[in-house]
Design a protein around this motif. Structure first.
Motif, short mmCIF file in Angstrom:
data_model
loop_
_atom_site.label_atom_id
_atom_site.label_comp_id
_atom_site.label_asym_id
_atom_site.label_seq_id
_atom_site.Cartn_x
_atom_site.Cartn_y
_atom_site.Cartn_z
N THR A 100 -3.62 2.81 -2.21
CA THR A 100 -4.66 3.01 -1.48
C THR A 100 -5.40 1.29 -1.09
O THR A 100 -5.27 0.89 -1.90
N ARG A 110 -9.94 8.20 -4.76
CA ARG A 110 -8.41 8.41 -4.99
C ARG A 110 -8.25 7.86 -6.38
O ARG A 110 -7.11 7.75 -6.93
N ASP A 154 2.37 7.53 -0.34
CA ASP A 154 0.94 8.07 -0.79
C ASP A 154 0.63 7.66 -2.09
O ASP A 154 -0.42 8.07 -2.55
N THR A 207 -0.34 5.12 5.12
CA THR A 207 -1.10 5.23 3.79
C THR A 207 -2.61 5.25 3.83
O THR A 207 -3.01 5.55 4.73
N TRP A 208 -2.91 5.28 2.78
CA TRP A 208 -4.54 5.41 2.57
C TRP A 208 -5.09 4.10 2.71
O TRP A 208 -5.39 3.32 1.92
N VAL A 239 -8.53 2.24 3.91
CA VAL A 239 -10.09 2.57 4.03
C VAL A 239 -11.02 1.46 4.25
O VAL A 239 -10.60 0.37 3.85
#
Length: 404
Positions: free
Chosen positions: A144, A181, A141, A167-168, A170
């Motif tokens: 990013t 974020r 978490d 996880t993030w 993108v």
């Protein structure tokens, strides 16, 4: 599935021995994350000027494991679309995505100086291997990662899920960061950028660190480490050499076509003060990019085999052509910018300062300009893309019309 625990421990040991891996937490990450799972659907290996495809499905498991845990950069995509599972024979192509050599990846994330709880923004997900290392160290978490290529991002996200990290991930232009974020404690870029985008500074907490490779030449880029200040500026230095693929939106289109036509009309011709062959060296190449932003080094040959050597700046429609003679080198220059005059002055001043290496370069970034200097004296620059040297300090400044 082959158990690669032994190979992971061996890789960690080699990275420790090489000086890239220094802390127990990152060693634990290297020993835990299976690199082979981030190489699907396969890799391209250099072979006689071509790229030979290799996939896990069509390769002996022992050979595949040896390849996955080599210390080399492993190319995973050519020409922005081609993957190893799509071809069966060696092909030509330009690498556009890869799993970077582990020593460089690990030394960079060690240089981030992360602490527990830090939020990290990664620009350039690639295979997702470095993302996984950071997820292991910081928690999924807190990471990013942004990847511009949708297919590359999809494969990386699948690999991350396979090893247990949601996880993030993108898909987008990493030069814009990811404000949703923000703010971040650390920003790391695993692609080559011409300058540090101000968006990254804006999205980083005061005291936060940004680590990015600056330049556009593969053999003359510098790994910059800057700290964000309370006033929205950032300051730091070049901590070493590094080479990555260019950010997609900044990728340079190589000069091609009839080179003789491009240099047909020169405004001046003279003997050079320094050899253009210096540009084969890392620090002179880095300085050239400061003194002549946008310039490309081009080599060619005549039908008789004579070597040709040029600097071109397509945007400014300027060139410098070099010819060896018995006394050294002659340069012909044309266009509105005297490229070699600018480069030669910078190289001469650098030599006068004792030819320090790239780690002597410091930089200061604002929303309007990047300023680079060597030496301790503060010198005010007078024009954009300009250098000044007095023997004790050199300084370059690049003013930006627009900055993402």
């Amino acid at each position: 599935m082959t158990d690669t625990a032994h190979e992971r421990r061996s890789l960690a040991g080699q990275l420790v021995q090489a000086g890239a891996l220094k802390t127990p937490a990152w060693r634990a990450a290297v020993e835990s994350v299976p690199r082979e799972l981030f190489l699907n659907p396969g890799v391209f290996l250099p072979e006689g000027g071509l790229w030979r495809p290799m996939t896990a499905v069509d390769t002996d498991s022992a050979e595949w494991t040896r390849t996955a845990y080599s210390l080399d950069t492993l190319t995973t995509q050519l020409d922005g679309h081609l993957t190893a599972d799509q071809v069966s024979e060696p092909v030509v192509g330009l690498p556009t995505s890869s799993s970077t050599m582990p020593a460089l990846v690990v030394s960079m994330i060690e240089s981030l100086d992360v602490e527990d709880g830090h939020q990290v923004l990664e620009i350039g997900t690639g295979t997702g291997y470095s993302t996984a290392l950071m997820c292991h160290r910081l928690g999924e978490d807190n990471v990013t990662t942004v990847e511009v290529d949708p297919e590359v991002a999809t494969r990386a996200d699948a690999a991350l899920e396979t090893v247990g990290y949601s996880t993030w991930t993108v898909t987008g232009d990493g030069l814009l960061g990811h404000p949703q974020r923000a703010p971040y404690d650390r920003v790391i870029a695993t692609c080559l950028v011409k300058r540090i985008p101000y968006a990254w500074i804006r999205q980083t907490k005061p005291g936060g660190i940004i680590l990015a490779t600056i330049g556009s030449w593969a053999n003359g880029s510098g790994l910059a480490k800057v700290t964000v200040n309370e006033d929205g500026t950032a300051e730091g230095r070049i901590i070493g050499k590094a080479s990555f693929m260019q950010a997609r939106s900044q990728a340079v289109v190589p000069v091609a076509g009839d080179l003789s036509a491009r240099v047909a009309y020169a405004d001046s011709e003279r003997q050079t003060k320094v050899s253009p062959l210096m540009l084969d060296e890392w620090m002179p190449a880095f300085l050239t990019q400061l003194a002549a932003p946008g310039a490309q080094l081009v080599r060619a040959a005549t039908s008789e085999g004579a070597q040709l050597f040029y600097l071109f700046d397509p945007e400014r429609e300027s060139f410098a052509e070099f010819t060896a003679d018995g006394a050294g080198w002659r340069v012909r220059q044309g266009g509105p910018v005297a490229l070699w005059d600018n480069v030669e002055e910078a190289l001469t001043a650098w030599q006068g300062a004792g030819s320090p290496d790239i780690t002597s370069v410091r930089l200061h970034v604002t929303d309007r300009c990047h300023t680079y200097w060597i030496g301790g004296q503060q010198i005010t620059t007078r024009t954009s893309s300009h250098w000044i040297g007095d023997g004790s300090a050199l300084r370059w400044q690049h003013r930006l019309v627009a900055h993402p």
